[in-house]
Design a protein around this motif. Structure first.
Motif, PDB file in Angstrom:
ATOM      1  N   VAL A 157     -48.324 -42.041  -6.103  1.00  0.00           N
ATOM      2  CA  VAL A 157     -48.504 -43.473  -5.898  1.00  0.00           C
ATOM      3  C   VAL A 157     -47.132 -44.139  -5.859  1.00  0.00           C
ATOM      4  O   VAL A 157     -46.401 -44.114  -6.859  1.00  0.00           O
ATOM      5  N   LEU A 158     -46.776 -44.713  -4.713  1.00  0.00           N
ATOM      6  CA  LEU A 158     -45.547 -45.499  -4.631  1.00  0.00           C
ATOM      7  C   LEU A 158     -45.896 -46.929  -5.007  1.00  0.00           C
ATOM      8  O   LEU A 158     -46.565 -47.637  -4.243  1.00  0.00           O
ATOM      9  N   ALA A 159     -45.482 -47.349  -6.185  1.00  0.00           N
ATOM     10  CA  ALA A 159     -45.845 -48.678  -6.677  1.00  0.00           C
ATOM     11  C   ALA A 159     -45.250 -49.762  -5.785  1.00  0.00           C
ATOM     12  O   ALA A 159     -44.157 -49.595  -5.237  1.00  0.00           O
ATOM     13  N   PRO A 160     -45.937 -50.895  -5.646  1.00  0.00           N
ATOM     14  CA  PRO A 160     -45.388 -52.005  -4.846  1.00  0.00           C
ATOM     15  C   PRO A 160     -44.016 -52.424  -5.358  1.00  0.00           C
ATOM     16  O   PRO A 160     -43.769 -52.430  -6.569  1.00  0.00           O
ATOM     17  N   GLN A 161     -43.133 -52.769  -4.453  1.00  0.00           N
ATOM     18  CA  GLN A 161     -41.771 -53.117  -4.840  1.00  0.00           C
ATOM     19  C   GLN A 161     -41.681 -54.511  -5.449  1.00  0.00           C
ATOM     20  O   GLN A 161     -40.864 -54.752  -6.345  1.00  0.00           O
ATOM     21  N   GLU A 162     -42.507 -55.445  -4.983  1.00  0.00           N
ATOM     22  CA  GLU A 162     -42.368 -56.842  -5.389  1.00  0.00           C
ATOM     23  C   GLU A 162     -43.237 -57.228  -6.573  1.00  0.00           C
ATOM     24  O   GLU A 162     -42.924 -58.170  -7.295  1.00  0.00           O
ATOM     25  N   VAL A 169     -50.667 -51.823 -11.495  1.00  0.00           N
ATOM     26  CA  VAL A 169     -51.996 -51.553 -12.038  1.00  0.00           C
ATOM     27  C   VAL A 169     -53.026 -51.470 -10.912  1.00  0.00           C
ATOM     28  O   VAL A 169     -53.934 -50.623 -10.939  1.00  0.00           O
ATOM     29  N   SER A 170     -52.870 -52.313  -9.903  1.00  0.00           N
ATOM     30  CA  SER A 170     -53.835 -52.364  -8.806  1.00  0.00           C
ATOM     31  C   SER A 170     -53.861 -51.090  -7.973  1.00  0.00           C
ATOM     32  O   SER A 170     -54.880 -50.782  -7.338  1.00  0.00           O
ATOM     33  N   VAL A 171     -52.748 -50.338  -7.943  1.00  0.00           N
ATOM     34  CA  VAL A 171     -52.731 -49.090  -7.181  1.00  0.00           C
ATOM     35  C   VAL A 171     -52.916 -47.857  -8.073  1.00  0.00           C
ATOM     36  O   VAL A 171     -53.378 -46.816  -7.596  1.00  0.00           O
ATOM     37  N   ILE A 234     -51.258 -39.298  -1.043  1.00  0.00           N
ATOM     38  CA  ILE A 234     -50.152 -40.200  -1.345  1.00  0.00           C
ATOM     39  C   ILE A 234     -50.519 -41.617  -0.913  1.00  0.00           C
ATOM     40  O   ILE A 234     -51.073 -41.823   0.162  1.00  0.00           O
ATOM     41  N   ASP A 235     -50.234 -42.570  -1.795  1.00  0.00           N
ATOM     42  CA  ASP A 235     -50.428 -43.991  -1.514  1.00  0.00           C
ATOM     43  C   ASP A 235     -49.054 -44.588  -1.248  1.00  0.00           C
ATOM     44  O   ASP A 235     -48.188 -44.589  -2.124  1.00  0.00           O
ATOM     45  N   LEU A 236     -48.858 -45.105  -0.038  1.00  0.00           N
ATOM     46  CA  LEU A 236     -47.544 -45.573   0.403  1.00  0.00           C
ATOM     47  C   LEU A 236     -47.333 -47.067   0.175  1.00  0.00           C
ATOM     48  O   LEU A 236     -46.532 -47.694   0.875  1.00  0.00           O
ATOM     49  N   ALA A 237     -48.016 -47.640  -0.810  1.00  0.00           N
ATOM     50  CA  ALA A 237     -47.948 -49.086  -1.029  1.00  0.00           C
ATOM     51  C   ALA A 237     -46.518 -49.588  -1.181  1.00  0.00           C
ATOM     52  O   ALA A 237     -46.193 -50.693  -0.752  1.00  0.00           O
ATOM     53  N   VAL A 264     -50.254 -57.187   1.474  1.00  0.00           N
ATOM     54  CA  VAL A 264     -51.049 -57.826   0.421  1.00  0.00           C
ATOM     55  C   VAL A 264     -50.364 -59.138   0.059  1.00  0.00           C
ATOM     56  O   VAL A 264     -49.248 -59.146  -0.466  1.00  0.00           O
ATOM     57  N   ASP A 265     -51.015 -60.238   0.347  1.00  0.00           N
ATOM     58  CA  ASP A 265     -50.443 -61.546   0.038  1.00  0.00           C
ATOM     59  C   ASP A 265     -50.604 -61.905  -1.428  1.00  0.00           C
ATOM     60  O   ASP A 265     -49.770 -62.593  -2.015  1.00  0.00           O
ATOM     61  N   ASP A 266     -51.683 -61.427  -2.032  1.00  0.00           N
ATOM     62  CA  ASP A 266     -51.981 -61.797  -3.416  1.00  0.00           C
ATOM     63  C   ASP A 266     -52.661 -60.629  -4.115  1.00  0.00           C
ATOM     64  O   ASP A 266     -53.818 -60.326  -3.860  1.00  0.00           O
TER      65      ASP A 266
END
Length: 299
Positions: A157-162, A169-171, A234-237, A264-266
């Motif tokens: 899981v690549l966690a969101p950068q921002e 947690v969402s991923v 793999i999750d490329l988020a 993902v805006d929100d």
């Protein structure tokens, strides 16, 4: 007797990786500076190496049998316990999120509350997702034909950068809620909430190896994981377009499931079931009816 000096040196927190239920330093001994939104130094985070990534895969694979074999109800209880522990450390996470994302204290607290609520939400889905995506299939013949979901396996899981905590947690939560084990590559610029989450997981009921947290340069860690033959998905988020394309090519070698980056805006919006079903396989069972006997076969 001289008056005591009330000034003292601060005890800075040492952040470490979380692999196999333990807290190793990076195998290479490297660290990198983590700063807040204004460039102020916050901490030194471990800079994971390819060896750290391989160790995380070994730990995740070792834990997969026990975690995927646990009852869905038991997994839900374990995940809810994590939410309880996060609730007790809200102040720490709010401070780390505020520093990481340049948010006010109140806004950071809202993000942490939303992340804990999200964790509870997925905990409640563990024993319900099979009823949503499984079921009986109509067939021509004296048979029952049933479909049921099973976890894919080891998921990177690549966690969101921002979104350093709510996005994380969402991923992550949907991956482990459905019985997979995870290797998390934390946000490169804001890894501290992810590393602190490892501390919560270590003292919860989540077995060691179910979640492994690595920090460092996203591309450097993700490349060997995408090519690793014992990683199933793999999750490329947290990848940009260029890195995502490179990782998709590497992942194709052993036909990994790939969840491509999605805007993902929100992250606080209701997520739906997509991230849970992304890493589930469908098992189909045929079972004879009537006088053909009681034995069945699975394909």
């Amino acid at each position: 007797m001289s008056e005591r000096n009330n000034e003292r040196l601060s005890v800075f927190k040492t952040y470490k990786l979380y692999v196999g239920g333990k807290f190793p330093r990076s195998e290479s001994g490297r660290v990198y500076e983590v700063t807040d939104s204004k460039g102020k130094w916050l901490a030194n985070a471990p800079q994971s190496s390819r060896k750290d990534a391989r160790d995380a895969v070994v730990a995740a694979r070792k834990a997969f049998g026990g975690w995927s074999g646990a009852t869905a109800y038991n997994r839900g209880q374990i995940l809810y316990r994590v939410a309880e522990m996060l609730e007790g450390r809200k102040a720490q996470f709010a401070r780390e999120v505020a520093d990481a994302e340049g948010l006010s204290k109140s806004r950071a607290a809202e993000q942490v509350d939303a992340a804990i609520d999200r964790w509870v939400w997925y905990a409640g889905w563990t024993d319900k997702i099979a009823q949503v995506v499984g079921g009986g299939n109509p067939v021509a013949g004296p048979y029952f034909n049933l479909s049921s979901p099973e976890p894919t396996g080891v998921v990177t899981v690549l966690a969101p950068q921002e979104s350093s905590f709510l996005g994380l947690v969402s991923v992550l939560a949907p991956v482990i809620a459905t019985g997979n084990t995870a290797i998390v590559v934390a946000s490169e610029k804001a890894p501290l909430p992810a590393l602190s989450l490892g501390e919560v997981l270590a003292t919860s009921d989540v077995p060691g190896g179910v979640v492994n947290v690595l920090s460092g340069r996203t591309a450097e860690i993700a490349t060997p994981l995408a090519a690793h033959q014992d990683v199933n998905a793999i999750d490329l988020a947290g990848a940009d377009d260029v890195l995502a394309k490179e990782l998709e090519i590497a992942a194709a070698d052993n036909l990994k499931r790939v969840l491509r980056p999605q805007p993902v805006d929100d992250w606080s919006a209701t997520p739906g079931t997509d991230r849970m079903t992304a890493f589930l396989e469908t098992k189909t069972v045929w079972h004879p009816t009537g006088s053909l006997g009681a034995s069945g076969s699975a394909y």
